[in-house]
Design an enzyme around this catalytic site. Structure first.
Site, PDB file in Angstrom:
ATOM      1  N   GLU A   1      -5.305   4.108   5.668  1.00 42.54           N
ATOM      2  CA  GLU A   1      -4.939   3.854   4.269  1.00 42.54           C
ATOM      3  C   GLU A   1      -5.336   5.019   3.347  1.00 42.54           C
ATOM      4  O   GLU A   1      -4.527   5.444   2.530  1.00 42.54           O
ATOM      5  CB  GLU A   1      -5.587   2.540   3.797  1.00 42.54           C
ATOM      6  CG  GLU A   1      -5.177   2.178   2.380  1.00 42.54           C
ATOM      7  CD  GLU A   1      -5.986   1.023   1.800  1.00 42.54           C
ATOM      8  OE1 GLU A   1      -5.718  -0.126   2.163  1.00 42.54           O
ATOM      9  OE2 GLU A   1      -6.876   1.294   0.967  1.00 42.54           O
TER      10      GLU A   1
ATOM     11  N   SER B   1     -10.818  -0.694   2.781  1.00 40.99           N
ATOM     12  CA  SER B   1     -10.125  -0.824   4.080  1.00 40.99           C
ATOM     13  C   SER B   1      -9.719   0.562   4.558  1.00 40.99           C
ATOM     14  O   SER B   1      -9.071   1.307   3.820  1.00 40.99           O
ATOM     15  CB  SER B   1      -8.856  -1.667   3.931  1.00 40.99           C
ATOM     16  OG  SER B   1      -9.156  -2.962   3.482  1.00 40.99           O
TER      17      SER B   1
ATOM     18  N   ARG C   1       0.833  -1.218   0.000  1.00 42.26           N
ATOM     19  CA  ARG C   1       0.000   0.000   0.000  1.00 42.26           C
ATOM     20  C   ARG C   1       0.868   1.268   0.000  1.00 42.26           C
ATOM     21  O   ARG C   1       0.558   2.248   0.668  1.00 42.26           O
ATOM     22  CB  ARG C   1      -0.949   0.033   1.205  1.00 42.26           C
ATOM     23  CG  ARG C   1      -1.976  -1.094   1.240  1.00 42.26           C
ATOM     24  CD  ARG C   1      -2.961  -0.998   0.086  1.00 42.26           C
ATOM     25  NE  ARG C   1      -4.047  -1.944   0.214  1.00 42.26           N
ATOM     26  CZ  ARG C   1      -4.045  -3.189  -0.266  1.00 42.26           C
ATOM     27  NH1 ARG C   1      -2.981  -3.639  -0.918  1.00 42.26           N
ATOM     28  NH2 ARG C   1      -5.086  -3.958  -0.133  1.00 42.26           N
TER      29      ARG C   1
HETATM   30  P1  FAD Z   1      -8.447   8.783  -5.618  1.00 41.71           P
HETATM   31  O1  FAD Z   1      -9.186   8.421  -4.372  1.00 41.71           O
HETATM   32  O2  FAD Z   1      -9.066   9.766  -6.535  1.00 41.71           O
HETATM   33  O3  FAD Z   1      -6.993   9.297  -5.202  1.00 41.71           O
HETATM   34  C1  FAD Z   1      -6.205   8.580  -4.289  1.00 41.71           C
HETATM   35  C2  FAD Z   1      -4.824   9.266  -4.211  1.00 41.71           C
HETATM   36  O4  FAD Z   1      -4.182   9.147  -5.470  1.00 41.71           O
HETATM   37  C3  FAD Z   1      -4.914  10.765  -3.929  1.00 41.71           C
HETATM   38  O5  FAD Z   1      -3.789  11.128  -3.171  1.00 41.71           O
HETATM   39  C4  FAD Z   1      -4.813  11.395  -5.308  1.00 41.71           C
HETATM   40  O6  FAD Z   1      -4.284  12.714  -5.288  1.00 41.71           O
HETATM   41  C5  FAD Z   1      -3.869  10.437  -6.002  1.00 41.71           C
HETATM   42  N1  FAD Z   1      -4.056  10.366  -7.458  1.00 41.71           N
HETATM   43  C6  FAD Z   1      -5.189   9.935  -8.115  1.00 41.71           C
HETATM   44  N2  FAD Z   1      -4.966   9.949  -9.438  1.00 41.71           N
HETATM   45  C7  FAD Z   1      -3.699  10.379  -9.638  1.00 41.71           C
HETATM   46  C8  FAD Z   1      -2.886  10.623 -10.798  1.00 41.71           C
HETATM   47  N3  FAD Z   1      -3.332  10.412 -12.037  1.00 41.71           N
HETATM   48  N4  FAD Z   1      -1.628  11.114 -10.603  1.00 41.71           N
HETATM   49  C9  FAD Z   1      -1.156  11.339  -9.357  1.00 41.71           C
HETATM   50  N5  FAD Z   1      -1.868  11.137  -8.232  1.00 41.71           N
HETATM   51  C10 FAD Z   1      -3.138  10.652  -8.372  1.00 41.71           C
HETATM   52  N6  FAD Z   1      -7.494  -0.662  -2.710  1.00 41.71           N
HETATM   53  C11 FAD Z   1      -6.696  -1.749  -2.811  1.00 41.71           C
HETATM   54  O7  FAD Z   1      -5.479  -1.623  -2.938  1.00 41.71           O
HETATM   55  N7  FAD Z   1      -7.211  -3.015  -2.780  1.00 41.71           N
HETATM   56  C12 FAD Z   1      -8.534  -3.254  -2.645  1.00 41.71           C
HETATM   57  O8  FAD Z   1      -8.955  -4.397  -2.632  1.00 41.71           O
HETATM   58  C13 FAD Z   1      -9.409  -2.130  -2.539  1.00 41.71           C
HETATM   59  N8  FAD Z   1     -10.738  -2.316  -2.387  1.00 41.71           N
HETATM   60  C14 FAD Z   1     -11.574  -1.231  -2.273  1.00 41.71           C
HETATM   61  C15 FAD Z   1     -12.939  -1.451  -2.130  1.00 41.71           C
HETATM   62  C16 FAD Z   1     -13.821  -0.393  -2.017  1.00 41.71           C
HETATM   63  C17 FAD Z   1     -15.290  -0.657  -1.853  1.00 41.71           C
HETATM   64  C18 FAD Z   1     -13.315   0.946  -2.062  1.00 41.71           C
HETATM   65  C19 FAD Z   1     -14.243   2.114  -1.974  1.00 41.71           C
HETATM   66  C20 FAD Z   1     -11.951   1.179  -2.191  1.00 41.71           C
HETATM   67  C21 FAD Z   1     -11.059   0.087  -2.292  1.00 41.71           C
HETATM   68  N9  FAD Z   1      -9.674   0.270  -2.441  1.00 41.71           N
HETATM   69  C22 FAD Z   1      -8.839  -0.820  -2.565  1.00 41.71           C
HETATM   70  C23 FAD Z   1      -9.093   1.621  -2.458  1.00 41.71           C
HETATM   71  C24 FAD Z   1      -9.143   2.318  -3.848  1.00 41.71           C
HETATM   72  O9  FAD Z   1     -10.032   1.662  -4.705  1.00 41.71           O
HETATM   73  C25 FAD Z   1      -7.769   2.364  -4.517  1.00 41.71           C
HETATM   74  O10 FAD Z   1      -6.830   3.001  -3.675  1.00 41.71           O
HETATM   75  C26 FAD Z   1      -7.798   3.093  -5.851  1.00 41.71           C
HETATM   76  O11 FAD Z   1      -6.576   2.918  -6.537  1.00 41.71           O
HETATM   77  C27 FAD Z   1      -8.081   4.583  -5.717  1.00 41.71           C
HETATM   78  O12 FAD Z   1      -8.301   5.103  -7.024  1.00 41.71           O
HETATM   79  P2  FAD Z   1      -9.013   6.500  -7.243  1.00 41.71           P
HETATM   80  O13 FAD Z   1      -8.914   6.838  -8.690  1.00 41.71           O
HETATM   81  O14 FAD Z   1     -10.376   6.471  -6.663  1.00 41.71           O
HETATM   82  O15 FAD Z   1      -8.056   7.448  -6.400  1.00 41.71           O
HETATM   83  N1  EPU Z   2     -11.451 -10.383  10.095  1.00 41.58           N
HETATM   84  C1  EPU Z   2     -12.141 -10.477  11.270  1.00 41.58           C
HETATM   85  N2  EPU Z   2     -13.140  -9.593  11.496  1.00 41.58           N
HETATM   86  C2  EPU Z   2     -13.473  -8.625  10.611  1.00 41.58           C
HETATM   87  C3  EPU Z   2     -12.766  -8.523   9.405  1.00 41.58           C
HETATM   88  C4  EPU Z   2     -11.736  -9.421   9.169  1.00 41.58           C
HETATM   89  O1  EPU Z   2     -11.853 -11.327  12.111  1.00 41.58           O
HETATM   90  O2  EPU Z   2     -14.408  -7.872  10.888  1.00 41.58           O
HETATM   91  C5  EPU Z   2     -10.412 -11.370   9.796  1.00 41.58           C
HETATM   92  C6  EPU Z   2     -10.895 -12.317   8.691  1.00 41.58           C
HETATM   93  O3  EPU Z   2     -11.601 -13.389   9.222  1.00 41.58           O
HETATM   94  C7  EPU Z   2      -9.610 -12.759   8.038  1.00 41.58           C
HETATM   95  C8  EPU Z   2      -8.692 -11.547   8.230  1.00 41.58           C
HETATM   96  O4  EPU Z   2      -9.274 -10.739   9.250  1.00 41.58           O
HETATM   97  O5  EPU Z   2      -9.065 -13.847   8.724  1.00 41.58           O
HETATM   98  C9  EPU Z   2      -8.468 -10.748   6.958  1.00 41.58           C
HETATM   99  O6  EPU Z   2      -9.717 -10.261   6.443  1.00 41.58           O
HETATM  100  P1  EPU Z   2      -9.992 -10.150   4.864  1.00 41.58           P
HETATM  101  O7  EPU Z   2      -9.655 -11.438   4.200  1.00 41.58           O
HETATM  102  O8  EPU Z   2     -11.345  -9.587   4.689  1.00 41.58           O
HETATM  103  O9  EPU Z   2      -8.897  -9.155   4.339  1.00 41.58           O
HETATM  104  P2  EPU Z   2      -8.394  -7.758   4.895  1.00 41.58           P
HETATM  105  O10 EPU Z   2      -7.032  -7.946   5.462  1.00 41.58           O
HETATM  106  O11 EPU Z   2      -9.417  -7.135   5.772  1.00 41.58           O
HETATM  107  C10 EPU Z   2      -7.146  -7.062   2.711  1.00 41.58           C
HETATM  108  C11 EPU Z   2      -6.962  -5.774   1.979  1.00 41.58           C
HETATM  109  C12 EPU Z   2      -8.136  -5.537   1.041  1.00 41.58           C
HETATM  110  C13 EPU Z   2      -8.164  -6.673   0.017  1.00 41.58           C
HETATM  111  C14 EPU Z   2      -8.324  -7.996   0.763  1.00 41.58           C
HETATM  112  C15 EPU Z   2      -8.212  -9.185  -0.178  1.00 41.58           C
HETATM  113  C16 EPU Z   2      -5.622  -4.258   3.312  1.00 41.58           C
HETATM  114  C17 EPU Z   2      -5.616  -3.083   4.232  1.00 41.58           C
HETATM  115  N3  EPU Z   2      -6.829  -4.671   2.913  1.00 41.58           N
HETATM  116  O12 EPU Z   2      -8.297  -6.920   3.534  1.00 41.58           O
HETATM  117  O13 EPU Z   2      -7.931  -4.315   0.350  1.00 41.58           O
HETATM  118  O14 EPU Z   2      -9.232  -6.505  -0.891  1.00 41.58           O
HETATM  119  O15 EPU Z   2      -7.285  -8.127   1.765  1.00 41.58           O
HETATM  120  O16 EPU Z   2      -6.886  -9.306  -0.605  1.00 41.58           O
HETATM  121  O17 EPU Z   2      -4.567  -4.769   2.972  1.00 41.58           O
HETATM  122  C18 EPU Z   2      -8.350  -1.947   0.512  1.00 41.58           C
HETATM  123  O18 EPU Z   2      -7.117  -1.794   0.555  1.00 41.58           O
HETATM  124  O19 EPU Z   2      -9.138  -0.977   0.506  1.00 41.58           O
HETATM  125  C19 EPU Z   2      -8.893  -3.303   0.459  1.00 41.58           C
HETATM  126  C20 EPU Z   2     -10.210  -3.545   0.470  1.00 41.58           C
END
Ligand code: FAD
Ligand code: EPU
Length: 342
Positions: A338, A242, A168
Site C-alpha cells: 500500500e 496497513s 486505495r
Molecule cells: P505522505 O506519506 O506524505 O504521501 C503519500 C503519497 O501521497 C506520496 O506519494 C506523496 O508524494 C503523495 N502526496 C502527499 N501529499 C500530496 C499532495 N499535496 N499532492 C500530491 N501528492 C501528494 N490509510 C487509510 O486509507 N486508512 C487507514 O485507516 C489508515 N490508517 C493508518 C494508520 C497508521 C498508524 C498509519 C501510520 C497510516 C495509516 N494510513 C491509513 C495511511 C496514511 O495515513 C494515509 O495514506 C494518508 O493519507 C497519508 O497522508 P500523508 O500526508 O502522510 O502522505
Molecule cells: N485479521 C487476522 N489477523 C490479523 C489481522 C487481521 O485474522 O493479524 C483478521 C481480523 O480478525 C478481521 C480481518 O482480518 O477479521 C480484517 O482486519 P481489520 O478489521 O483489522 O481490518 P484490515 O483489513 O486489516 C482495513 C484497512 C485499514 C482500516 C481498517 C478499518 C486496508 C489495507 N486496511 O484493515 O486501513 O483502518 O480496515 O476499516 O484496507 C491502512 O490502509 O493503512 C489502514 C490501516
C-alpha cells in the site's frame, strides 16, 4: 528574487516519515503557499532533479537517501465555503492535518468525516489513495480538489470522476496524475446527517456503549478508541498503517480457497468479486510478531509492518517480500504494497 526562502541540503527525513526510517534528502523546501510551489517548479535549478511531494510521511517507505528535492507541503487553512440544498462544502489546504480537519468539522457541528478519525497524514494526501476506514472512503464525502500541474503550470479543479477513485487508488497513483500537486480539497458534508454504521466492528462498539442514536462526535470517539486498541502509534513504534492492500479475487478463486480454508475472511464486493483480509492471510502464515532484522510484524495486527528501532528501508522491503512469497505459496494470492516506495 525567489518566492521561496529557505532551501536546506542533506536534510534528514527520519522525523518526516512515520516509519522512522533514517534517510536524507539532497535538498528540502518547506512549502507554505502556492506561490512558493510555482516558484520552485519555474526555477531551472531543480528541473533535472527528481522531486518528492511529501505530506505527513505516513504512507511512504524510504528505501534509500533521496537524491532530489523534497517539497514538504505545509500550507494551512480550512473553512466552510458554502453549500447546496443537501450539503455543506468545507475546503481545506493540502498541508492541514487530516485528523485536525475531522475534529474541526465536528466542532462546527458538521458531521460526515467521523468514520475517518485519527487517520494520520495531511488533507492533500487523502485523495491519493482515497483513504478509507470503518465503512467510509473519502470519495463518499468528496466534492472537488485543486491541483497544480507542473506540465503546463496551470491550476485546475478536478471533480470525483476526474480523480478516478478506487479502493486505495486514484488517478494520482497512475501516469496521468502522478505529477499533479494537490493544493486543496473540498468536501461535501450532508446537511441531514445519519451515522454510517454498516461496518460490523464499529456498529458493535457503538451498541456496546448503549447508544441507539449516536452523535457524529460519539462515532468519532468510538473509531478513535478502536484504532488506538488495534494500531501502533507511530510516535511510539514506526509504521505506515496497513502495509498491503486487501487483495481482491474472483468469486471462483474465493470459493476454491474457502473449500480449503473454511475460516478465510472475505467480503463480497458490489461487482461480484471478493476482497480477502490480508491480515488473516499473513497471520495464517505465522508472521504475526515475527522479526527480520530490525523490521517486524506488529504482534496485534499482522497487516502492519513495524520498525522495531533502526530498521532500514531495505530491511522492511526484505520482510515484505518474504511475506508476499509465503502468502503466494500457501494461498496463491499476490499481496500488493500500500505505501509508496521512494
Ligand atoms: P505522505 O506519506 O506524505 O504521501 C503519500 C503519497 O501521497 C506520496 O506519494 C506523496 O508524494 C503523495 N502526496 C502527499 N501529499 C500530496 C499532495 N499535496 N499532492 C500530491 N501528492 C501528494 N490509510 C487509510 O486509507 N486508512 C487507514 O485507516 C489508515 N490508517 C493508518 C494508520 C497508521 C498508524 C498509519 C501510520 C497510516 C495509516 N494510513 C491509513 C495511511 C496514511 O495515513 C494515509 O495514506 C494518508 O493519507 C497519508 O497522508 P500523508 O500526508 O502522510 O502522505
Ligand atoms: N485479521 C487476522 N489477523 C490479523 C489481522 C487481521 O485474522 O493479524 C483478521 C481480523 O480478525 C478481521 C480481518 O482480518 O477479521 C480484517 O482486519 P481489520 O478489521 O483489522 O481490518 P484490515 O483489513 O486489516 C482495513 C484497512 C485499514 C482500516 C481498517 C478499518 C486496508 C489495507 N486496511 O484493515 O486501513 O483502518 O480496515 O476499516 O484496507 C491502512 O490502509 O493503512 C489502514 C490501516
Amino acid at each position: 528574487m525567489q518566492p521561496y526562502t529557505s532551501v536546506q541540503h542533506q536534510f534528514p527525513l527520519q522525523s518526516l516519515n512515520t516509519f522512522g526510517i533514517a534517510a536524507t534528502a539532497h535538498a528540502y523546501i518547506r512549502i507554505t503557499n502556492t506561490e512558493q510551489l510555482i516558484g520552485v517548479y519555474a526555477d531551472a535549478t531543480w528541473r533535472a532533479l527528481p522531486r518528492l511531494v511529501l505530506g505527513g510521511g505516513s504512507n511512504v517507505l524510504l528505501t534509500d537517501d533521496f537524491p532530489g528535492l523534497v517539497l514538504h507541503i505545509a500550507t494551512e487553512g480550512k473553512q466552510l465555503v458554502g453549500g447546496n440544498d443537501t450539503h455543506h462544502f468545507v475546503r481545506a489546504a493540502a498541508g492541514e492535518n487530516w485528523h485536525g480537519l475531522v475534529q474541526w468539522t465536528l466542532s462546527q457541528n458538521l458531521g460526515g468525516l467521523e468514520n475517518l478519525a485519527l487517520i494520520p497524514g495531511t488533507v492533500g494526501a487523502s485523495p491519493i489513495q482515497n483513504i478509507g476506514a470503518y465503512g467510509l472512503e473519502i470519495k463518499d464525502v468528496f466534492h472537488s480538489l485543486t491541483v497544480f500541474d507542473p506540465r503546463d503550470g496551470a491550476i485546475r479543479s478536478m471533480d470525483a470522476a476526474a480523480c478516478r477513485f478506487g479502493y486505495r487508488d486514484s488517478v494520482f497513483k497512475h501516469a496521468a496524475g502522478r505529477n499533479l500537486v494537490i493544493l486543496d480539497v473540498t468536501f461535501a458534508l450532508p446537511r441531514t446527517w445519519q451515522p454510517r454504521l454498516h461496518y460490523a466492528e464499529l456498529a458493535q462498539a457503538v451498541a456496546e456503549q448503549g447508544w441507539t442514536a449516536p452523535t457524529a462526535q460519539q462515532v468519532a470517539d468510538t473509531v478513535v478508541a478502536i484504532r488506538r486498541r488495534k494500531l501502533p502509534d507511530p510516535a511510539v513504534i514506526g509504521n505506515a498503517g496497513s502495509f498491503f492492500k486487501n487483495p481482491v479475487v474472483s468469486s471462483m478463486q474465493c470459493a476454491a480457497l474457502l473449500a480449503q480454508f473454511p475460516s478465510l475472511v472475505h467480503y463480497a464486493q458490489p461487482d461480484g468479486s471478493e476482497k480477502l483480509a490480508a491480515g488473516w492471510l499473513i497471520d495464517q502464515c505465522g508472521w504475526k510478531g515475527r522479526k527480520l532484522g530490525a523490521a517486524g510484524v506488529y504482534p496485534k495486527q499482522a497487516l502492519v509492518l513495524v520498525n522495531n528501532g533502526g530498521a532500514t528501508g531495505g530491511e522492511v522491503v526484505a520482510l515484505a517480500q518474504a511475506i508476499q512469497a509465503d502468502v503466494m505459496a500457501r494461498f496463491g494470492v499476490a499481496l500488493e504494497a500500500e505505501p509508496v516506495f521512494v
